[in-house]
Scaffold this active site. Structure first.
Site, PDB file in Angstrom:
ATOM      1  N   GLU A   1      32.520  27.724  14.334  1.00 46.19           N
ATOM      2  CA  GLU A   1      33.061  26.588  13.581  1.00 46.19           C
ATOM      3  C   GLU A   1      34.306  27.008  12.816  1.00 46.19           C
ATOM      4  O   GLU A   1      34.293  28.026  12.126  1.00 46.19           O
ATOM      5  CB  GLU A   1      32.005  26.068  12.604  1.00 46.19           C
ATOM      6  CG  GLU A   1      32.471  24.903  11.744  1.00 46.19           C
ATOM      7  CD  GLU A   1      31.444  24.522  10.700  1.00 46.19           C
ATOM      8  OE1 GLU A   1      30.673  23.587  10.958  1.00 46.19           O
ATOM      9  OE2 GLU A   1      31.404  25.179   9.630  1.00 46.19           O
TER      10      GLU A   1
ATOM     11  N   TYR B   1      38.891  19.694  11.796  1.00 49.75           N
ATOM     12  CA  TYR B   1      37.616  20.372  12.056  1.00 49.75           C
ATOM     13  C   TYR B   1      37.527  20.669  13.542  1.00 49.75           C
ATOM     14  O   TYR B   1      37.838  19.806  14.381  1.00 49.75           O
ATOM     15  CB  TYR B   1      36.435  19.488  11.645  1.00 49.75           C
ATOM     16  CG  TYR B   1      35.084  20.098  11.961  1.00 49.75           C
ATOM     17  CD1 TYR B   1      34.420  20.896  11.047  1.00 49.75           C
ATOM     18  CD2 TYR B   1      34.471  19.865  13.199  1.00 49.75           C
ATOM     19  CE1 TYR B   1      33.188  21.458  11.341  1.00 49.75           C
ATOM     20  CE2 TYR B   1      33.236  20.425  13.499  1.00 49.75           C
ATOM     21  CZ  TYR B   1      32.595  21.215  12.568  1.00 49.75           C
ATOM     22  OH  TYR B   1      31.380  21.772  12.867  1.00 49.75           O
TER      23      TYR B   1
END
Length: 393
Positions: free
Chosen positions: A203, A115
């Protein structure tokens, strides 16, 4: 403002951030052609502004908004079951979102998922890198249950992203040798994109390594600073109003700040702080606000009239509380707007009005002579109590 994943990939390509090739399709035939062009195994993804697509369910019974296939005919069949249908995920709520487009992209073999994000930290007043070895999953759950697995590295707003920060994140994710080099270039490009496009969030989930030694951004989510869109015409053109609350879209056309809520007492207020206080005091006296609506410091009669129309477009609204403190705002302008709105629409619900400040006596006189059925209030507490009692009557 948010954008779709396929648009995010277009931005990635512009800033040389490695991502699997793919294109957007608006029909099964287009999806088939793209799958044929890419060749081999491809992934098809529903394009909506919501997470959890892979585990979502369409209201036609079709399961999942993300599928893999090496057959172009099958990709076309999947696209046909997605496009025009409503997808429900944990982020859309029960109403779901209609899928108007799908993205067909090259599928890649994944060795490990990570991530990576750059977010605007409003408390720290600077961008911050958020990274984790736990990619491809609900990052909020990771942060709640195992916060030690989340790495946070602030970026100085003046000096920008430095080699030491890149190295800290890279080592925190366990990257070495060639992958570490690829990551340094990717993070540097991601930061450049974040700044150049006035982002509030970028993101990548997941960021993946492949068995062949590549580092790729597989899925992306963006958020942009609405206040900076005037200098980002290319980004503003990516806006998909079909993904937004129709009331919020209508409000933006009249430069009104509107956010729909779940209550039944609508608020029309000038100033964000006063709007928040109004919602709080409605809750304090046992009511539930139906919206946040800030008409701004210098609203016109036309804006006030359209604000009423937007409010009344919500069938949950059982009463309206107008709370105006006139500084720059002229209370009489608001009063004329209220009268005009009430004459154009069939109000049919209680209206509580509290005016104070600039030209307030003229505003009160306009309301009293208008013949409009309303409840006058002396102060904010009085207004909130009267609004709560009125809808309970």
């Amino acid at each position: 403002m948010n954008i779709h994943e396929y648009q995010a990939k277009e931005l990635f390509a512009k800033f040389d951030i490695p991502t699997p090739k793919g294109k957007v399709a608006e029909s099964a035939a287009e999806a088939h052609a793209i799958a044929d062009e890419i060749g081999g195994q491809v992934v098809i993804k529903a394009q909506v502004h919501a997470g959890g697509r892979g585990k979502g369910t369409f209201k036609n019974g079709f399961q999942g908004g993300v599928h893999l296939s090496g057959n172009a005919d099958e990709i076309a069949e999947i696209a046909d079951k997605m496009i025009g249908q409503t997808l429900v995920t944990h982020q859309t709520g029960e109403s779901g979102k209609v899928v108007n487009k799908v993205m067909v992209a090259e599928a890649v073999d994944i060795e490990k998922e990570y991530y990576l994000a750059i977010l605007m930290d409003r408390e720290g007043r600077c961008p911050v890198i958020v990274a984790s070895k736990e990619g491809g999953v609900n990052i909020e759950e990771v942060a709640e249950k195992t916060p030690e697995k989340i790495l946070r590295v602030p970026i100085h707003p003046l000096s920008g992203l430095g080699d030491n920060q890149i190295r800290e994140v890279s080592e925190g994710l366990g990257f070495q040798d060639d992958i570490a080099g690829q990551f340094a270039a990717l993070l540097d490009s991601l930061h450049a994109l974040f700044i150049a496009c006035d982002c509030s969030m970028v993101e990548i989930n997941p960021l993946v390594t492949t068995p062949g030694g590549q580092l790729l951004a597989l899925d992306a989510k963006f958020g942009f600073d609405d206040n900076a869109l005037y200098r980002q015409p290319e980004i503003a053109a990516m806006r998909d109003t079909s993904e937004e609350d129709p009331r919020e879209v209508a409000a933006s056309e009249y430069n009104l700040n509107y956010i729909g809520l779940d209550g039944n007492i609508a608020c029309l207020v000038n100033g964000a702080g006063l709007a928040m206080a109004t919602m709080d005091i409605i809750k304090y006296y046992g009511g539930e606000p139906a919206n946040f609506l800030d008409v701004g410091g210098g609203a016109s009669e036309e804006q006030v009239t359209n604000a009423f129309k937007i409010i009344l477009g919500d069938t949950n609204v059982k009463g309206i509380l107008v709370n105006i403190f006139g500084g720059i705002m002229d209370c009489d302008v608001i009063a004329h707007g209220i009268v005009a709105a009430c004459k154009q629409v069939d109000l049919g619900i209680p209206l509580v009005v509290r005016l104070e400040g600039n030209n307030v006596e003229a505003g009160k006189e306009t309301l009293s002579k208008s013949g409009v059925n309303l409840i006058a209030a002396d102060d904010l507490a009085d207004a909130a109590q009267k609004a709560v009692r009125a809808i309970a009557a």
